[in-house]
Design a protein around this motif. Structure first.
Motif, PDB file in Angstrom:
ATOM      1  N   ASP A   1       7.176 -10.944   8.989  1.00  0.00           N
ATOM      2  CA  ASP A   1       6.450 -11.429   7.817  1.00  0.00           C
ATOM      3  C   ASP A   1       4.958 -11.115   7.939  1.00  0.00           C
ATOM      4  OD1 ASP A   1       8.822 -12.391   6.874  1.00  0.00           O
ATOM      5  OD2 ASP A   1       8.041 -14.365   6.354  1.00  0.00           O
ATOM      6  N   TYR A   2       4.445 -11.249   9.148  1.00  0.00           N
ATOM      7  CA  TYR A   2       3.049 -10.877   9.388  1.00  0.00           C
ATOM      8  C   TYR A   2       2.885  -9.357   9.286  1.00  0.00           C
ATOM      9  CZ  TYR A   2       2.312 -15.605  11.216  1.00  0.00           C
ATOM     10  OH  TYR A   2       2.227 -16.967  11.348  1.00  0.00           O
ATOM     11  N   ASP A   3       3.848  -8.639   9.860  1.00  0.00           N
ATOM     12  CA  ASP A   3       3.780  -7.176   9.834  1.00  0.00           C
ATOM     13  C   ASP A   3       3.758  -6.649   8.405  1.00  0.00           C
ATOM     14  OD1 ASP A   3       3.891  -7.015  12.637  1.00  0.00           O
ATOM     15  OD2 ASP A   3       6.079  -7.082  12.632  1.00  0.00           O
ATOM     16  N   LYS A   4       4.612  -7.237   7.548  1.00  0.00           N
ATOM     17  CA  LYS A   4       4.645  -6.811   6.148  1.00  0.00           C
ATOM     18  C   LYS A   4       3.310  -7.075   5.463  1.00  0.00           C
ATOM     19  CE  LYS A   4       8.287  -9.187   4.901  1.00  0.00           C
ATOM     20  NZ  LYS A   4       9.345  -9.763   4.031  1.00  0.00           N
ATOM     21  N   LEU A   5       2.736  -8.241   5.758  1.00  0.00           N
ATOM     22  CA  LEU A   5       1.423  -8.554   5.177  1.00  0.00           C
ATOM     23  C   LEU A   5       0.359  -7.567   5.645  1.00  0.00           C
ATOM     24  CD1 LEU A   5       0.934 -12.440   5.185  1.00  0.00           C
ATOM     25  CD2 LEU A   5       0.741 -10.888   3.241  1.00  0.00           C
ATOM     26  N   VAL A   6       0.388  -7.237   6.927  1.00  0.00           N
ATOM     27  CA  VAL A   6      -0.575  -6.267   7.469  1.00  0.00           C
ATOM     28  C   VAL A   6      -0.444  -4.936   6.741  1.00  0.00           C
ATOM     29  CG1 VAL A   6      -1.180  -4.870   9.484  1.00  0.00           C
ATOM     30  CG2 VAL A   6      -0.753  -7.323   9.759  1.00  0.00           C
ATOM     31  N   LEU A   7       0.779  -4.453   6.605  1.00  0.00           N
ATOM     32  CA  LEU A   7       1.014  -3.162   5.959  1.00  0.00           C
ATOM     33  C   LEU A   7       0.569  -3.179   4.499  1.00  0.00           C
ATOM     34  CD1 LEU A   7       4.547  -2.398   7.463  1.00  0.00           C
ATOM     35  CD2 LEU A   7       2.446  -1.120   7.925  1.00  0.00           C
ATOM     36  N   ALA A   8       0.930  -4.234   3.778  1.00  0.00           N
ATOM     37  CA  ALA A   8       0.594  -4.312   2.355  1.00  0.00           C
ATOM     38  C   ALA A   8      -0.897  -4.506   2.126  1.00  0.00           C
ATOM     39  CB  ALA A   8       1.377  -5.450   1.700  1.00  0.00           C
ATOM     40  N   LEU A   9      -1.508  -5.432   2.862  1.00  0.00           N
ATOM     41  CA  LEU A   9      -2.942  -5.688   2.693  1.00  0.00           C
ATOM     42  C   LEU A   9      -3.771  -4.465   3.079  1.00  0.00           C
ATOM     43  CD1 LEU A   9      -3.093  -9.349   4.046  1.00  0.00           C
ATOM     44  CD2 LEU A   9      -3.566  -8.616   1.695  1.00  0.00           C
ATOM     45  N   THR A  10      -3.354  -3.777   4.127  1.00  0.00           N
ATOM     46  CA  THR A  10      -4.059  -2.558   4.534  1.00  0.00           C
ATOM     47  C   THR A  10      -3.936  -1.491   3.459  1.00  0.00           C
ATOM     48  OG1 THR A  10      -3.611  -3.038   6.866  1.00  0.00           O
ATOM     49  CG2 THR A  10      -4.278  -0.800   6.331  1.00  0.00           C
ATOM     50  N   ALA A  11      -2.755  -1.391   2.858  1.00  0.00           N
ATOM     51  CA  ALA A  11      -2.512  -0.381   1.826  1.00  0.00           C
ATOM     52  C   ALA A  11      -3.399  -0.579   0.596  1.00  0.00           C
ATOM     53  CB  ALA A  11      -1.044  -0.396   1.413  1.00  0.00           C
ATOM     54  N   VAL A  12      -3.752  -1.843   0.300  1.00  0.00           N
ATOM     55  CA  VAL A  12      -4.609  -2.091  -0.871  1.00  0.00           C
ATOM     56  C   VAL A  12      -6.089  -2.092  -0.498  1.00  0.00           C
ATOM     57  CG1 VAL A  12      -2.786  -3.363  -2.039  1.00  0.00           C
ATOM     58  CG2 VAL A  12      -4.511  -4.621  -0.713  1.00  0.00           C
ATOM     59  N   GLY A  13      -6.387  -1.752   0.761  1.00  0.00           N
ATOM     60  CA  GLY A  13      -7.785  -1.557   1.147  1.00  0.00           C
ATOM     61  C   GLY A  13      -8.402  -2.610   2.038  1.00  0.00           C
ATOM     62  N   ALA A  14      -7.611  -3.580   2.511  1.00  0.00           N
ATOM     63  CA  ALA A  14      -8.160  -4.643   3.351  1.00  0.00           C
ATOM     64  C   ALA A  14      -8.178  -4.247   4.820  1.00  0.00           C
ATOM     65  CB  ALA A  14      -7.339  -5.916   3.180  1.00  0.00           C
ATOM     66  N   ASP A  15      -8.973  -4.945   5.586  1.00  0.00           N
ATOM     67  CA  ASP A  15      -8.972  -4.828   7.045  1.00  0.00           C
ATOM     68  C   ASP A  15      -8.478  -6.168   7.580  1.00  0.00           C
ATOM     69  OD1 ASP A  15      -9.515  -4.837   9.785  1.00  0.00           O
ATOM     70  OD2 ASP A  15     -11.327  -3.625   9.560  1.00  0.00           O
ATOM     71  N   VAL A  16      -7.258  -6.198   8.066  1.00  0.00           N
ATOM     72  CA  VAL A  16      -6.650  -7.483   8.444  1.00  0.00           C
ATOM     73  C   VAL A  16      -7.215  -8.055   9.736  1.00  0.00           C
ATOM     74  CG1 VAL A  16      -4.504  -6.856   7.270  1.00  0.00           C
ATOM     75  CG2 VAL A  16      -4.711  -6.488   9.748  1.00  0.00           C
ATOM     76  N   THR A  17      -8.094  -7.317  10.400  1.00  0.00           N
ATOM     77  CA  THR A  17      -8.743  -7.883  11.585  1.00  0.00           C
ATOM     78  C   THR A  17      -9.949  -8.732  11.187  1.00  0.00           C
ATOM     79  OG1 THR A  17     -10.177  -5.954  11.928  1.00  0.00           O
ATOM     80  CG2 THR A  17      -8.016  -5.924  12.993  1.00  0.00           C
ATOM     81  N   ASP A  18     -10.279  -8.697   9.881  1.00  0.00           N
ATOM     82  CA  ASP A  18     -11.398  -9.518   9.403  1.00  0.00           C
ATOM     83  C   ASP A  18     -11.153  -9.901   7.946  1.00  0.00           C
ATOM     84  OD1 ASP A  18     -13.745 -10.874   9.079  1.00  0.00           O
ATOM     85  OD2 ASP A  18     -15.014  -9.091   8.984  1.00  0.00           O
ATOM     86  N   LEU A  19     -10.214 -10.816   7.757  1.00  0.00           N
ATOM     87  CA  LEU A  19      -9.949 -11.357   6.425  1.00  0.00           C
ATOM     88  C   LEU A  19     -10.724 -12.656   6.296  1.00  0.00           C
ATOM     89  CD1 LEU A  19      -6.081 -10.850   6.053  1.00  0.00           C
ATOM     90  CD2 LEU A  19      -7.872  -9.601   4.847  1.00  0.00           C
ATOM     91  N   SER A  20     -11.969 -12.523   5.898  1.00  0.00           N
ATOM     92  CA  SER A  20     -12.855 -13.695   5.832  1.00  0.00           C
ATOM     93  C   SER A  20     -12.865 -14.430   7.168  1.00  0.00           C
ATOM     94  CB  SER A  20     -12.413 -14.641   4.707  1.00  0.00           C
ATOM     95  OG  SER A  20     -12.556 -14.020   3.454  1.00  0.00           O
ATOM     96  N   GLY A  21     -12.931 -13.664   8.249  1.00  0.00           N
ATOM     97  CA  GLY A  21     -12.989 -14.255   9.580  1.00  0.00           C
ATOM     98  C   GLY A  21     -11.651 -14.352  10.279  1.00  0.00           C
ATOM     99  N   LEU A  22     -10.562 -14.113   9.554  1.00  0.00           N
ATOM    100  CA  LEU A  22      -9.224 -14.174  10.155  1.00  0.00           C
ATOM    101  C   LEU A  22      -8.803 -12.803  10.674  1.00  0.00           C
ATOM    102  CD1 LEU A  22      -7.133 -16.290   7.597  1.00  0.00           C
ATOM    103  CD2 LEU A  22      -7.844 -16.999   9.881  1.00  0.00           C
ATOM    104  N   ASN A  23      -8.112 -12.804  11.800  1.00  0.00           N
ATOM    105  CA  ASN A  23      -7.493 -11.595  12.333  1.00  0.00           C
ATOM    106  C   ASN A  23      -5.988 -11.858  12.371  1.00  0.00           C
ATOM    107  OD1 ASN A  23      -6.452  -9.446  13.768  1.00  0.00           O
ATOM    108  ND2 ASN A  23      -7.918  -9.575  15.457  1.00  0.00           N
ATOM    109  N   LEU A  24      -5.238 -11.209  11.477  1.00  0.00           N
ATOM    110  CA  LEU A  24      -3.804 -11.481  11.396  1.00  0.00           C
ATOM    111  C   LEU A  24      -3.069 -11.156  12.690  1.00  0.00           C
ATOM    112  CD1 LEU A  24      -2.455 -10.552   7.848  1.00  0.00           C
ATOM    113  CD2 LEU A  24      -2.867 -12.780   8.861  1.00  0.00           C
TER     114      LEU A  24
END
Length: 246
Positions: A127-150
């Motif tokens: 579930d985390y992996d899917k979020l990482v893949l999807a959020l990255t695909a839309v342009g996010a950096d999941v190591t810094d989501l408003s201070g969060l690192n998934l």
């Protein structure tokens, strides 16, 4: 033979050669004609396939865009099983305009994840992996989501393995979704550990499977995607070669 006679002889020989070759220049040799025809046919077939592919892709794009267009401003994309939708759209090179839903998807997830500090209940690693893949695909950096690192939520190798090879494969895919991604500083594993786990679970017939001895086409396809960036490694290259013969 004089010098002048020698020149005339060479010129005559050249003219005779051109006369012999002339019919072939006009109509070509049978073998050459067949080759040219075959190349022309192949090019036409390729063009037709490209057109068919473009049509299929355009139709698929409409189908994928349809469900997100139905989500109104008061609804949320978080936990709505939209990950594969946004992953597909985010990686669609033919999508000319960035859908506004991309920003809403990112915002909805950041807001929702911020409250529990990035923890998605007792959800599995995928579930985390899917979020990482999807959020990255839309342009996010999941190591810094408003201070969060998934990836902080994927720190335990034991939890990554809870779904068997499936969790390991997807975690490797997630880590390779962006160049700067790496396991959490609290992680008890490395990318190499993930690769070693995958290689150790290759079946005797060359494929990979979640259950039984397979091979399972779905799991094997995902595995090959995960291993693709590491083909320069001898063991990975050998594993892929074994799979191609199964």
């Amino acid at each position: 033979m004089t010098h002048k006679q020698l020149k005339i002889s060479k010129l005559t020989g050249a003219l005779l050669f051109i006369m012999m070759l002339f019919p072939f220049l006009l109509v070509g040799s049978p073998g050459l004609n067949e080759h040219v025809y075959a190349v022309s046919e192949a090019n036409q077939a390729t063009n037709n396939q490209d057109q068919q592919y473009a049509t299929i892709l355009a139709d698929s794009r409409k189908i994928v865009l349809k469900p997100i267009a139905k989500v109104n401003a008061n609804a949320t994309f978080y936990r709505g099983a939209y990950e594969w939708t946004f992953l597909s759209l985010g990686r669609d090179l033919g999508l000319n305009d960035r859908p506004g839903a991309f920003d809403k998807y990112l915002t909805d997830n950041v807001i929702a994840l911020k409250v529990p500090n990035g923890i998605i209940d007792s959800r599995p690693a995928t579930d985390y992996d899917k979020l990482v893949l999807a959020l990255t695909a839309v342009g996010a950096d999941v190591t810094d989501l408003s201070g969060l690192n998934l990836f902080d939520s994927l720190a335990s190798f034991k939890e990554v393995q809870n779904q068997g090879i499936n969790g390991v494969i997807y975690t490797l895919l997630a880590l390779d979704a962006k160049q700067n991604y790496a396991p959490s500083k609290n992680a008890d594993y490395t990318k190499q550990d993930l690769i070693d786990f995958i290689l150790a679970h290759q079946k005797p017939n060359g494929g990979w499977t979640l259950f039984g001895n397979g091979p399972d086409a779905d799991i094997t396809a995902m595995t090959l995607q995960a291993l693709a960036p590491y083909q320069s490694m001898v063991r990975v290259k050998a594993a892929i070669a074994r799979q191609s013969h199964c």
